[in-house]
Design a protein around this motif. Sequence first.
Motif, PDB file in Angstrom:
ATOM      1  N   ALA A  72       2.801   6.402  17.194  1.00  0.00           N
ATOM      2  CA  ALA A  72       1.791   7.436  16.194  1.00  0.00           C
ATOM      3  C   ALA A  72       2.224   7.095  14.555  1.00  0.00           C
ATOM      4  O   ALA A  72       1.271   7.335  13.994  1.00  0.00           O
ATOM      5  CB  ALA A  72       2.085   8.758  16.925  1.00  0.00           C
ATOM      6  N   THR A  73       3.447   6.865  14.568  1.00  0.00           N
ATOM      7  CA  THR A  73       3.812   6.703  12.930  1.00  0.00           C
ATOM      8  C   THR A  73       3.297   5.796  12.358  1.00  0.00           C
ATOM      9  O   THR A  73       2.927   5.577  11.392  1.00  0.00           O
ATOM     10  CB  THR A  73       5.399   6.843  12.791  1.00  0.00           C
ATOM     11  OG1 THR A  73       5.971   8.126  13.217  1.00  0.00           O
ATOM     12  CG2 THR A  73       5.869   6.538  11.346  1.00  0.00           C
ATOM     13  N   GLN A  74       3.441   4.560  13.329  1.00  0.00           N
ATOM     14  CA  GLN A  74       2.624   3.162  13.037  1.00  0.00           C
ATOM     15  C   GLN A  74       0.972   3.535  12.558  1.00  0.00           C
ATOM     16  O   GLN A  74       0.437   3.062  11.717  1.00  0.00           O
ATOM     17  CB  GLN A  74       2.886   2.397  14.126  1.00  0.00           C
ATOM     18  CG  GLN A  74       4.427   1.672  13.980  1.00  0.00           C
ATOM     19  CD  GLN A  74       4.557   0.830  15.348  1.00  0.00           C
ATOM     20  OE1 GLN A  74       3.482   0.842  16.142  1.00  0.00           O
ATOM     21  NE2 GLN A  74       5.872   0.296  15.278  1.00  0.00           N
ATOM     22  N   LEU A  75       0.564   4.295  13.507  1.00  0.00           N
ATOM     23  CA  LEU A  75      -1.003   4.452  13.594  1.00  0.00           C
ATOM     24  C   LEU A  75      -1.451   5.464  12.290  1.00  0.00           C
ATOM     25  O   LEU A  75      -2.547   5.154  11.864  1.00  0.00           O
ATOM     26  CB  LEU A  75      -1.607   5.074  14.893  1.00  0.00           C
ATOM     27  CG  LEU A  75      -1.589   4.127  15.930  1.00  0.00           C
ATOM     28  CD1 LEU A  75      -2.009   5.024  17.222  1.00  0.00           C
ATOM     29  CD2 LEU A  75      -2.489   3.014  15.850  1.00  0.00           C
ATOM     30  N   ALA A  76      -0.792   6.360  12.097  1.00  0.00           N
ATOM     31  CA  ALA A  76      -1.190   7.382  10.950  1.00  0.00           C
ATOM     32  C   ALA A  76      -1.792   6.803   9.749  1.00  0.00           C
ATOM     33  O   ALA A  76      -2.867   7.181   9.153  1.00  0.00           O
ATOM     34  CB  ALA A  76       0.026   8.312  10.862  1.00  0.00           C
ATOM     35  N   PRO A  77      -1.023   5.961   9.001  1.00  0.00           N
ATOM     36  CA  PRO A  77      -1.642   5.664   7.671  1.00  0.00           C
ATOM     37  C   PRO A  77      -2.831   4.884   7.827  1.00  0.00           C
ATOM     38  O   PRO A  77      -3.588   5.203   7.150  1.00  0.00           O
ATOM     39  CB  PRO A  77      -0.649   4.666   7.122  1.00  0.00           C
ATOM     40  CG  PRO A  77       0.596   5.031   7.810  1.00  0.00           C
ATOM     41  CD  PRO A  77       0.316   5.370   9.214  1.00  0.00           C
ATOM     42  N   ALA A  78      -2.986   4.039   8.786  1.00  0.00           N
ATOM     43  CA  ALA A  78      -4.414   3.411   9.062  1.00  0.00           C
ATOM     44  C   ALA A  78      -5.521   4.524   9.387  1.00  0.00           C
ATOM     45  O   ALA A  78      -6.471   4.370   9.079  1.00  0.00           O
ATOM     46  CB  ALA A  78      -4.202   2.376  10.227  1.00  0.00           C
ATOM     47  N   ILE A  79      -5.076   5.257  10.558  1.00  0.00           N
ATOM     48  CA  ILE A  79      -6.411   6.353  10.779  1.00  0.00           C
ATOM     49  C   ILE A  79      -6.554   7.232   9.432  1.00  0.00           C
ATOM     50  O   ILE A  79      -7.721   7.333   9.335  1.00  0.00           O
ATOM     51  CB  ILE A  79      -5.721   7.117  11.797  1.00  0.00           C
ATOM     52  CG1 ILE A  79      -5.598   6.325  13.297  1.00  0.00           C
ATOM     53  CG2 ILE A  79      -6.462   8.515  12.016  1.00  0.00           C
ATOM     54  CD1 ILE A  79      -5.006   7.249  14.363  1.00  0.00           C
ATOM     55  N   ALA A  80      -5.460   7.611   8.771  1.00  0.00           N
ATOM     56  CA  ALA A  80      -5.962   8.638   7.509  1.00  0.00           C
ATOM     57  C   ALA A  80      -6.756   7.732   6.770  1.00  0.00           C
ATOM     58  O   ALA A  80      -7.832   8.043   6.144  1.00  0.00           O
ATOM     59  CB  ALA A  80      -4.464   8.818   6.793  1.00  0.00           C
ATOM     60  N   SER A  81      -6.532   6.278   6.238  1.00  0.00           N
ATOM     61  CA  SER A  81      -7.260   5.716   5.260  1.00  0.00           C
ATOM     62  C   SER A  81      -8.768   5.457   5.726  1.00  0.00           C
ATOM     63  O   SER A  81      -9.644   5.509   5.122  1.00  0.00           O
ATOM     64  CB  SER A  81      -6.660   4.106   5.237  1.00  0.00           C
ATOM     65  OG  SER A  81      -7.221   3.561   4.429  1.00  0.00           O
ATOM     66  N   THR A  82      -8.807   5.235   7.103  1.00  0.00           N
ATOM     67  CA  THR A  82     -10.143   4.877   7.883  1.00  0.00           C
ATOM     68  C   THR A  82     -11.029   6.226   7.984  1.00  0.00           C
ATOM     69  O   THR A  82     -12.094   5.987   7.379  1.00  0.00           O
ATOM     70  CB  THR A  82      -9.845   4.312   9.337  1.00  0.00           C
ATOM     71  OG1 THR A  82      -9.087   3.401   9.197  1.00  0.00           O
ATOM     72  CG2 THR A  82     -11.387   4.374   9.787  1.00  0.00           C
ATOM     73  N   LEU A  83     -10.405   7.384   7.951  1.00  0.00           N
ATOM     74  CA  LEU A  83     -11.328   8.363   8.007  1.00  0.00           C
ATOM     75  C   LEU A  83     -11.599   8.916   6.762  1.00  0.00           C
ATOM     76  O   LEU A  83     -12.861   9.328   6.166  1.00  0.00           O
ATOM     77  CB  LEU A  83     -10.363   9.710   8.501  1.00  0.00           C
ATOM     78  CG  LEU A  83     -10.152   9.404  10.029  1.00  0.00           C
ATOM     79  CD1 LEU A  83      -8.945  10.805  10.367  1.00  0.00           C
ATOM     80  CD2 LEU A  83     -11.374   9.767  10.674  1.00  0.00           C
ATOM     81  N   LYS A  84     -10.629   8.662   5.611  1.00  0.00           N
ATOM     82  CA  LYS A  84     -11.130   8.626   4.343  1.00  0.00           C
ATOM     83  C   LYS A  84     -12.140   8.016   3.709  1.00  0.00           C
ATOM     84  O   LYS A  84     -13.261   8.340   3.052  1.00  0.00           O
ATOM     85  CB  LYS A  84      -9.791   8.676   3.355  1.00  0.00           C
ATOM     86  CG  LYS A  84     -10.096   8.888   1.820  1.00  0.00           C
ATOM     87  CD  LYS A  84      -8.694   8.652   0.832  1.00  0.00           C
ATOM     88  CE  LYS A  84      -9.266   9.065  -0.300  1.00  0.00           C
ATOM     89  NZ  LYS A  84      -7.937   8.710  -1.336  1.00  0.00           N
TER      90      LYS A  84
END
Length: 310
Positions: A72-84
């Motif tokens: 989850a820690t690995q996924l979090a930055p990519a998911i946040a950036s994609t959603l933004k």
Amino acid sequence: MMNIMHPTLRRLDLNLLPVFDAIYRHSSVRLAADELAMSTSALSHALSRLRITLNDPLFYREGHRMCPSVYATQLAPAIASTLKFLNHELTPQPEFEASVSTESLQIAITDFTAFCIFPALMHKLQHEAPGLRLELRYLPHSPALTELLAGEVDLALGFSTSDDIRHPELDEISWFEDEYVVISNTRRTQLTLEDYLAARHLVVTPWNEKQGVLDLQLEQMGHTRQIAIKTPSMLSAPFIVAQSDLLMAIPRYAAEKLVPATDIRIFPLPFAIRPFEVKIYSHKRSGKRGVTHWLKAQLHMLADEIHSTQ
């Protein structure tokens, strides 16, 4: 074998990504549910579905906190950036507001459209859209298909010397029609067809065309006219006519606007021909649909005003 695009995304409910992002940021199911306007049970159910889809626990409960797994820690930055990014890009286009707009439009024109349209148009825009910026460019040809399709111009105001070839990606609407008249110096007192054919002529050829609509019509009637001068610009033409024996065919609206500026006289064209027609061309998939639709509406109002005063 059929190639299935985006296989991971096809099995993932993308609505679950904001759930992941909210839990990660708040470290709390309750706070994440509040932010997303969901019940805690609904959010917990969504988290369970996401765990199954991604085959990872994603979050562990430690006291009152939800702590992320390594994955989850690995996924979090990519998911946040994609959603933004998606939130920004998928935001609906705002309605065009003329009074506050500072948009810029590239408009392809001819001498005629610049001379006859833009003085009155700018008078309207200075009150209704004072921040709107227009960059006028001369049409290299009509109807500027290449430039419109490439997005180099947003609108084209022009006319064609032949029947236009319609393009499926372009909107083409008739904006203004006018009759042709003939201008001459003020010494002339009449103009018959015989007089017209005996005279010498000035012809405006914005695209250096070999033959204009009047010459085509005369040819069909079995006549030709004597062309003494061709010029790509209308600006100097009436002044040349005023100080020579040349005749010039021109739309009536332009001729009447020129009378106060130079010493010319207007005569009816001594043979029948289809009206002079100005068209508005635009790209159906333009990124400036709001402002182009609004400006076309203003141009139509202006055309009605012109006709009402003729």
